[in-house]
Motif scaffolding. Sequence first.
Motif, PDB file in Angstrom:
ATOM      1  N   GLY A 677      -5.387 -17.896  -9.841  1.00  0.00           N
ATOM      2  CA  GLY A 677      -5.909 -16.703 -10.496  1.00  0.00           C
ATOM      3  C   GLY A 677      -4.960 -15.532 -10.481  1.00  0.00           C
ATOM      4  N   PHE A 678      -3.685 -15.783 -10.187  1.00  0.00           N
ATOM      5  CA  PHE A 678      -2.683 -14.725 -10.095  1.00  0.00           C
ATOM      6  C   PHE A 678      -1.466 -15.151 -10.898  1.00  0.00           C
ATOM      7  CE2 PHE A 678       0.926 -12.554  -8.113  1.00  0.00           C
ATOM      8  CZ  PHE A 678       0.451 -11.265  -7.925  1.00  0.00           C
ATOM      9  N   ALA A 679      -1.140 -14.416 -11.974  1.00  0.00           N
ATOM     10  CA  ALA A 679      -0.022 -14.778 -12.849  1.00  0.00           C
ATOM     11  C   ALA A 679       0.866 -13.569 -13.065  1.00  0.00           C
ATOM     12  CB  ALA A 679      -0.526 -15.296 -14.193  1.00  0.00           C
ATOM     13  N   VAL A 680       2.183 -13.825 -13.126  1.00  0.00           N
ATOM     14  CA  VAL A 680       3.166 -12.756 -13.339  1.00  0.00           C
ATOM     15  C   VAL A 680       3.947 -13.062 -14.598  1.00  0.00           C
ATOM     16  CG1 VAL A 680       5.158 -11.549 -12.386  1.00  0.00           C
ATOM     17  CG2 VAL A 680       3.344 -12.354 -10.857  1.00  0.00           C
ATOM     18  N   PHE A 681       4.029 -12.082 -15.513  1.00  0.00           N
ATOM     19  CA  PHE A 681       4.757 -12.225 -16.765  1.00  0.00           C
ATOM     20  C   PHE A 681       5.963 -11.284 -16.748  1.00  0.00           C
ATOM     21  CE2 PHE A 681       0.259 -13.009 -17.455  1.00  0.00           C
ATOM     22  CZ  PHE A 681       0.278 -14.283 -18.039  1.00  0.00           C
ATOM     23  N   GLY A 682       7.114 -11.808 -17.185  1.00  0.00           N
ATOM     24  CA  GLY A 682       8.327 -11.014 -17.182  1.00  0.00           C
ATOM     25  C   GLY A 682       9.237 -11.472 -16.047  1.00  0.00           C
ATOM     26  N   PRO A 683      10.306 -10.695 -15.835  1.00  0.00           N
ATOM     27  CA  PRO A 683      10.532  -9.345 -16.345  1.00  0.00           C
ATOM     28  C   PRO A 683      11.048  -9.322 -17.777  1.00  0.00           C
ATOM     29  CG  PRO A 683      12.372 -10.026 -14.982  1.00  0.00           C
ATOM     30  CD  PRO A 683      11.360 -11.136 -14.899  1.00  0.00           C
ATOM     31  N   SER A 706     -11.504 -11.805  -8.318  1.00  0.00           N
ATOM     32  CA  SER A 706     -11.705 -12.289  -6.949  1.00  0.00           C
ATOM     33  C   SER A 706     -10.414 -12.268  -6.127  1.00  0.00           C
ATOM     34  CB  SER A 706     -12.256 -13.710  -6.976  1.00  0.00           C
ATOM     35  OG  SER A 706     -11.364 -14.571  -7.675  1.00  0.00           O
ATOM     36  N   VAL A 707      -9.271 -12.065  -6.789  1.00  0.00           N
ATOM     37  CA  VAL A 707      -7.981 -12.093  -6.101  1.00  0.00           C
ATOM     38  C   VAL A 707      -7.737 -10.759  -5.392  1.00  0.00           C
ATOM     39  CG1 VAL A 707      -5.473 -12.200  -6.454  1.00  0.00           C
ATOM     40  CG2 VAL A 707      -6.984 -13.762  -7.692  1.00  0.00           C
ATOM     41  N   GLU A 708      -7.203 -10.823  -4.178  1.00  0.00           N
ATOM     42  CA  GLU A 708      -6.828  -9.601  -3.455  1.00  0.00           C
ATOM     43  C   GLU A 708      -5.474  -9.122  -3.986  1.00  0.00           C
ATOM     44  OE1 GLU A 708      -8.186  -9.355   0.898  1.00  0.00           O
ATOM     45  OE2 GLU A 708      -7.683 -11.474   0.606  1.00  0.00           O
ATOM     46  N   LEU A 709      -5.527  -8.465  -5.125  1.00  0.00           N
ATOM     47  CA  LEU A 709      -4.312  -8.088  -5.854  1.00  0.00           C
ATOM     48  C   LEU A 709      -3.389  -7.220  -5.004  1.00  0.00           C
ATOM     49  CD1 LEU A 709      -2.689  -7.834  -8.531  1.00  0.00           C
ATOM     50  CD2 LEU A 709      -4.124  -5.885  -9.092  1.00  0.00           C
ATOM     51  N   GLN A 710      -3.919  -6.145  -4.439  1.00  0.00           N
ATOM     52  CA  GLN A 710      -3.071  -5.221  -3.689  1.00  0.00           C
ATOM     53  C   GLN A 710      -2.411  -5.897  -2.494  1.00  0.00           C
ATOM     54  OE1 GLN A 710      -5.985  -4.478  -4.967  1.00  0.00           O
ATOM     55  NE2 GLN A 710      -5.876  -2.493  -5.993  1.00  0.00           N
ATOM     56  N   LYS A 711      -3.154  -6.732  -1.787  1.00  0.00           N
ATOM     57  CA  LYS A 711      -2.599  -7.413  -0.612  1.00  0.00           C
ATOM     58  C   LYS A 711      -1.442  -8.326  -1.010  1.00  0.00           C
ATOM     59  CE  LYS A 711      -4.104 -10.260   3.350  1.00  0.00           C
ATOM     60  NZ  LYS A 711      -3.281 -11.448   3.134  1.00  0.00           N
TER      61      LYS A 711
END
Length: 738
Positions: A677-683, A706-711
Motif C-alpha cells: 500500500g506504499f508506492a513511490v513515483f519518480g524522481p 492504513s499505512v503509517e506514512l510519516q513513520k
Amino acid sequence: MDDVRKMPAYTGRMNRASDRVRVILLNSALGPLDYRVPEGMHAEPGSIVMAPLGPRKLPGVVWEADRFPTEEIDFKRLRPLREVRDGVGISAPLRRLVEWTADYYLASPAAVLRMVLSSGAAFADDRPIVEYRLNGMVPDRMTPQREQALAALAGEQGTVSELANIADVSVAVVRGLEKAGALDRIEVPVFATTDLPDPDHGKIDLNEDQARVGSVLIEAVRQRAYKTYLLDGVTGSGKTEVYFEAIAEALRQDRQTLVLLPEIALTEPFLDRFRTRFGAEPVAWHSGLKQSERKKNWRALAEGQAKVVVGARSALFLPYRDLGLIIVDEAHEVSFKQEDGVRYHARDVAVMRGLNEQIPVVLASATPAIESRHQVEQGNYELLELPARFGAASLPDVEALDLTSDIPPRGSWLAPTLVRALEDNLGKGEQSLLFLNRRGFAPLTLCRTCGHRINCPNCTAWMVEHRLTRRLACHHCGHVMPQPEKCPECEDEDSLVACGPGVERICDEVKALFPEARTAIVTSDTIWSPAKAGEFVAKMEAGAIDIVVGTQLVTKGYHFPNLTLVGVVDADIGLEGGDLRAAERSFQQIAQVAGRAGRASKPGHVYVQTRMPDAPVIQAIINNDRDGFYAAEIASRRAAAAPPFARLAAIIVSSEDNSEAMETARLIGQTAPSAEGFAVFGPAPAPLAMLRGRHRHRLLIHAHRSVELQKLVREWLEDLEWPRAVRVGVDVDPYSFV
C-alpha cells in the motif's frame, strides 16, 4: 526587564529531578537539550526561557522530558538557564499541537515552535517601541533616494527598518532623514488598550435557518467540548452573522475566539462588520502588522486581554490564555496551505487545536472542500446548512458563453454578449465585476521575429508584463526587470508582443469600450494591505466604481448590494495542468465569484466565458447543481484512489547544482521502502524545474490510509546522507504539484 528573572549564582547543590529541564530552542538544526535550573528559579514545562548555546543565548520552551527522550548528560556538565519569562507560557494543549504538527508534517518541533514565539514579544520588556514619521521638513541636501523616501512615506509611521521597506530604500537613507530633522520620533507603548467587544451591542434578527444553526453553535460553546462543525451555506446566506452568535457566547463566558481568514485583504471588511456587531474591533494578526502592533497584540492575547483575534493562518499557533472557539472562514481556500517552511494546512491544524483544547471548531464555506464533506460522511464533523440567501436576495442566474460561437473581436477578450450586458448594467447605474485569475497585463512577452520568450533568470517561468508599473515580474520568485526596448536574443527593435490577457489588459479593453466607466483593478498588486482593501470597499459602497476587474481576491468575503453582473473572462484556465483538484478548485472559484452578484434585493446575472460549455464543471455551475458536481467528483476520487480515499506526500529536492539535486533525488528514489500500500513515483524534474535559482526534482508518494506514512518516510530519510547544499523537503497532503 520587570517580568524576567535573572540567573542567580550557582551554589553547587545536588542534582534533583526539578533541577534538570529539557528545552526546545528556536533552532531547527538542534534537538532538545538539557539545562540546569539555577537556585531560586522555577521552570515548569511550558515556561519560556533564555538558554545559553555557545557564546549566545537563545529563546526556547521547557518541555516534558518524556516527550523527547535523549541521552542523559551528567548534571555537572549542564549549563544553567539564563532567564525565565513570568506570566506567559506555552500551555499543555499547545505543546501537544506543536508535537502533532511536527510529527504529521515531518518538520522539526523547533520550526513549529518558531510560529508560536514569532513576534519576539515573549521577552520584550515594557519599554516603548520607537517609531518615526515625516514632519513636513525637507532637508537642505536632497538625493534621489531621499526624494523617493519623502514621497513614499507620507502618512506612514513605523520603525526605521519598516519605513525603509515601505520606501524601498536603505536603512541608512531613513536614518539620514531622521538626523536631518525630517522625521519625528514617537514612542509607542507595548500594552494594548483596545475596547472589549460587547456581545449584545448590535444584535440582528436572524431568519429561521440562521437562528436554528446559531443555537447549535451557541450550545457548543457552552458545552466547552470538542466538536467540528461544517457550516455549509450558499453565498449570501449570512454565515458570518451566524458564527457571530457563537463569538458572542464565547464573550459572555469571558473566553477567547480565533477567526482565521485566508487573505490579509479580507481583514478590513471583516473588521467593519465585526465593529458594527460588537461595537469594537478584534485584535488582528497578519504579516501586514508593524513590529509594535505584533508585540502589543501577542502580549494581549497571551495574557488574555484580547478576546477575539482575527488573522491569517499563522494566528493558529499563538499562545492564547483561554481559547474557547475557533472559526475558519472560507475554509475551502487553498491559501490556508503553507507552501514553504512547515508545510501545514491551517484548516486541519485548526481541527487538531480544537481537539487538544477541547473546544468547538467551525469550518465555514459556501463551497466546502471534498475532504471536509468526506469527514461529514464519516461522522467526524457535524453538517450545519444554510440553503438560501438572507432576506430578499436570491441566487443569480448563470449563463455559459461559448467562445467558439460567441467570438470576441480580434485582439479582444470579451464576448459580444458580455459586452452588451456590461453596457446595460452601466445604463442602469449598477456595478459589474469581471473575473480573471491572472495578474498583470499579459502572462508572456514574445519576440515575433525570432520567437524568443522572456523568462525569469531565476526560475523556469515566464516574466509577466505589468504595464501599470512598466515592469516585467516573476510571480514565483519576485524578480523584477524593466520592459526591454528590444529583443534580448535577436536585438530586433519593436518586435516584442504581449501574449494572452491579464487583468490589466481586460481593464484596458473595458476602458476602450466604455471610456466613461469608472474602473478598478483588484489584485494582490493593488490590494496588498487591509487599509487598501478598506479604500476599495469604501469606493464600491459609495458608488464610485462602475466595473471591477479582479483576480481570486474578489471571489470571497465581499458584499456589495449594487453589484449585479459578474463576467468570468476565462473559465477554462483552472482546468489546465492535470492537478487532481483542478475541477474542484475551478468549481469553487467560479461559484464564489458568481456569488458576488445579486446579494441584495436586485437580481444578479453571471456570464461564464468558456470553450468547453459541456464540461461537467461548467454544467454544474450554470445548473446550480452543486450536489451533483460533488457526487461525481467524489466518485472519481474514490475510483482513482485519490485523496481523501488515499494519502499523498511529495519529496522536493533542490540545489543550486543540478547534478547534486538529481543525484540526491535518485538516491532517495532508489532507497524507497517496500511496503504494501506504499508506492513511490519518480524522481522527475519538477514542472517548475528551477525556483529562486535552485534546481528542483520531485518524488510523489501514494499510500493507503492504513499505512503509517510519516513513520515510513521519517525512517527512510533519516538513514540517508546528501550534500550540505542540497535541501530535501517533505510536503504531506500537497496542494501544489509544481
